[in-house]
Design a protein around this motif. Structure first.
Motif, mmCIF file in Angstrom:
data_model
loop_
_atom_site.group_PDB
_atom_site.id
_atom_site.type_symbol
_atom_site.label_atom_id
_atom_site.label_comp_id
_atom_site.label_asym_id
_atom_site.label_seq_id
_atom_site.Cartn_x
_atom_site.Cartn_y
_atom_site.Cartn_z
ATOM 1 N N GLY A 23 0.783 -1.234 0.000
ATOM 2 C CA GLY A 23 0.000 0.000 0.000
ATOM 3 C C GLY A 23 0.807 1.272 0.000
ATOM 4 O O GLY A 23 0.269 2.356 -0.220
ATOM 5 N N SER A 24 2.107 1.172 0.255
ATOM 6 C CA SER A 24 2.953 2.371 0.265
ATOM 7 C C SER A 24 4.387 1.993 -0.096
ATOM 8 O O SER A 24 4.775 0.824 0.011
ATOM 9 C CB SER A 24 2.937 3.047 1.640
ATOM 10 N N SER A 67 3.688 9.662 -14.277
ATOM 11 C CA SER A 67 2.617 8.719 -13.946
ATOM 12 C C SER A 67 2.134 8.929 -12.512
ATOM 13 O O SER A 67 0.920 8.919 -12.241
ATOM 14 C CB SER A 67 3.100 7.280 -14.126
ATOM 15 N N ARG A 68 3.063 9.109 -11.582
ATOM 16 C CA ARG A 68 2.677 9.330 -10.186
ATOM 17 C C ARG A 68 1.861 10.612 -10.054
ATOM 18 O O ARG A 68 0.857 10.661 -9.321
ATOM 19 C CB ARG A 68 3.919 9.393 -9.295
ATOM 20 N N THR A 78 -1.358 9.229 -3.032
ATOM 21 C CA THR A 78 -0.951 10.458 -2.356
ATOM 22 C C THR A 78 0.506 10.322 -1.963
ATOM 23 O O THR A 78 1.071 9.224 -1.985
ATOM 24 C CB THR A 78 -1.818 10.720 -1.107
ATOM 25 N N ASN A 79 1.142 11.433 -1.620
ATOM 26 C CA ASN A 79 2.542 11.356 -1.184
ATOM 27 C C ASN A 79 2.788 12.281 -0.006
ATOM 28 O O ASN A 79 2.128 13.310 0.147
ATOM 29 C CB ASN A 79 3.491 11.697 -2.332
ATOM 30 N N SER A 80 3.730 11.878 0.843
ATOM 31 C CA SER A 80 4.064 12.643 2.037
ATOM 32 C C SER A 80 5.294 13.500 1.785
ATOM 33 O O SER A 80 5.973 13.360 0.770
ATOM 34 C CB SER A 80 4.334 11.696 3.213
ATOM 35 N N ALA A 86 1.564 6.477 -1.439
ATOM 36 C CA ALA A 86 0.644 5.481 -0.882
ATOM 37 C C ALA A 86 -0.674 5.473 -1.642
ATOM 38 O O ALA A 86 -1.094 6.488 -2.215
ATOM 39 C CB ALA A 86 0.385 5.774 0.602
ATOM 40 N N LEU A 87 -1.323 4.309 -1.635
ATOM 41 C CA LEU A 87 -2.651 4.179 -2.225
ATOM 42 C C LEU A 87 -3.658 4.914 -1.351
ATOM 43 O O LEU A 87 -3.589 4.853 -0.120
ATOM 44 C CB LEU A 87 -3.052 2.710 -2.319
#
Length: 268
Positions: A23-24, A67-68, A78-80, A86-87
């Motif tokens: 998931g991440s 793509s991301r 999403t991204n931190s 992560a999904l």
């Protein structure tokens, strides 16, 4: 001859990689999983980004970055701030047949803006900075990241080691580290990593290799090979992102957005 997948062709593989990673995952983990899943040959993996020969990205990494961004814009991932993707929906364990809606133009425009400033900064680091200036920049960068007693030794012919310092974990634990900073256009090979590791012998068990270029897949594997001192890697793409994060030569302007909360006034 097999070709590098397009950004559209990489959309589902990115999602599939995240599913398989639980998931991440980091960019490196996602990219490696996609290379394995799609069986992309090494000669394609290491092709530099054509439109930015000075930069620190391969063409595959460039397309995967697109793509991301497209997936994030459409609410799939999403991204931190720490660079972990992560999904959004972890309950979806199958990504077969996902058809994305038409990507909004704003997503492309934003990615173009990001590409432009990164390319410009990478070009400055490679073409404008002298080797001495680049070493001073890395010295400042490491200090800003919390390193202490950072010394540059590259000009003394110190056997491939350009500097040393002390890194701290959570402000408590500390360990000595040596680093090499390579103002380089193109790929850093596994041979470069082995040479640097040889120069580390007897000094420390921890190394850091920073370059304005990019690392080949073999170089990345060599840096974490079992039974050898680990070498952390920072490529050109990651370096410019960190300079932005630290506001070192990169200024970020935030636009203030004002809205009126009518319900707030109704509640008075």
């Amino acid at each position: 001859m097999k070709k590098i997948p397009t950004r559209e062709q990489l959309l589902n593989p990115v999602l599939q990689a995240l599913v398989e990673l639980g998931g991440s995952g980091s960019i490196e983990e996602i990219n490696e999983k996609i290379i394995i899943n799609l069986q992309i040959p090494e000669e394609l993996v290491n092709i530099p980004h054509i439109k930015n020969k000075e930069g620190g990205q391969t063409e595959l990494e460039y397309q995967l970055a697109w793509s991301r961004t497209m997936l994030r814009s459409n609410g799939y991932i999403t991204n931190s701030k720490r660079g972990i993707w992560a999904l959004v929906d972890n309950s979806n364990t199958s990504v077969e047949g996902i058809n994305l809606p038409k990507i909004q133009l704003s997503a492309y425009q934003q990615e173009d803006l990001e590409e432009n400033w990164k390319s410009k900064l990478q070009k400055i680091l490679i073409e404008k900075l002298t080797p001495d200036a680049f070493e001073r920049l890395i010295q400042r960068f490491l200090r800003e990241k919390g390193f202490s007693q950072v010394e540059v030794t590259g000009r003394s012919g110190d056997g491939g080691v350009d500097g040393k310092g002390i890194a701290k974990i959570n402000g408590i634990l500390s360990f000595h580290i040596v680093f090499q900073c390579k103002k380089y256009q193109g790929a850093v090979s596994a041979g470069h990593i082995r040479d640097f590791r040889g120069a580390m012998v007897g000094r420390t068990d921890k190394g850091l290799f920073i370059t304005t270029g990019y690392f080949t897949r073999d170089a990345i594997k060599e840096a974490t090979r079992d039974g050898t001192p680990t070498i952390d890697l920072i490529d050109g793409e990651k370096l410019v992102e960190k300079l932005k994060e630290l506001n070192l030569g990169v200024n970020v302007e935030l636009i203030e957005k004002i809205s009126i909360d009518e319900k707030w006034f109704e509640g008075i």
